[in-house]
Design a protein around this motif. Structure first.
Motif, PDB file in Angstrom:
ATOM      1  N   THR A   1       1.202   3.543   2.272  1.00 35.22           N
ATOM      2  CA  THR A   1       1.890   3.785   3.543  1.00 35.22           C
ATOM      3  C   THR A   1       3.209   3.028   3.598  1.00 35.22           C
ATOM      4  OG1 THR A   1      -0.223   4.169   4.653  1.00 35.22           O
ATOM      5  CG2 THR A   1       1.663   3.623   6.052  1.00 35.22           C
TER       6      THR A   1
ATOM      7  N   ASP B   1       0.843  -1.204   0.000  1.00 35.27           N
ATOM      8  CA  ASP B   1       0.000   0.000   0.000  1.00 35.27           C
ATOM      9  C   ASP B   1       0.877   1.253   0.000  1.00 35.27           C
ATOM     10  OD1 ASP B   1       0.850   0.382   2.721  1.00 35.27           O
ATOM     11  OD2 ASP B   1      -0.818  -0.872   3.401  1.00 35.27           O
TER      12      ASP B   1
ATOM     13  N   GLN C   1       5.687   4.635   1.242  1.00 36.69           N
ATOM     14  CA  GLN C   1       6.286   5.852   1.807  1.00 36.69           C
ATOM     15  C   GLN C   1       7.351   5.494   2.835  1.00 36.69           C
ATOM     16  OE1 GLN C   1       5.575   8.975   0.501  1.00 36.69           O
ATOM     17  NE2 GLN C   1       7.480   9.355   1.579  1.00 36.69           N
TER      18      GLN C   1
END
Length: 112
Positions: A72, A70, A75
């Motif tokens: 998140t 995903d 990142q």
């Protein structure tokens, strides 16, 4: 949704000037940080040298393709790479985003 990162990079002078012990220490630190990223579901799909003879080849000498479950986690990977000092040693271009199929992508392009 699955996210991907395509990195293109070439060594900076700081890397070329770094001695063997410095390079080894840097790679050991990178390896130590990979466990936490793997726990997030981040995978290195492929890493290697770019082929300069390819039509429209980049000027960067190396590539890495990553997958994360995903945005998140992706990142976290991008932040981890930056925190490692990678960008001090390598001039890097990052391209990231959610992955889709060919028809979806063609529809995105057609909608422009």
């Amino acid at each position: 949704m699955t996210h991907y990162l395509a990195e293109l990079y070439s060594p900076r002078q700081q890397w070329l000037s770094l001695d063997e012990a410095g390079r080894t220490g840097f790679f050991e630190a990178i390896g130590a940080g990979m466990g936490a990223l793997s726990a997030l579901g981040i995978e290195a799909i492929a890493l290697g040298r770019t082929e300069a003879t390819t039509l429209n080849a980049p000027t960067q000498q190396f590539f890495a393709i990553w997958r994360a479950p995903d945005a998140t986690a992706m990142q976290a990977l991008i932040n981890g790479i930056a925190a490692s000092g990678w960008h001090d040693y390598f001039d890097t271009i990052n391209a990231t985003g959610a992955g889709g199929d060919l028809n979806t992508h063609l529809a995105e392009l057609a909608a422009l």
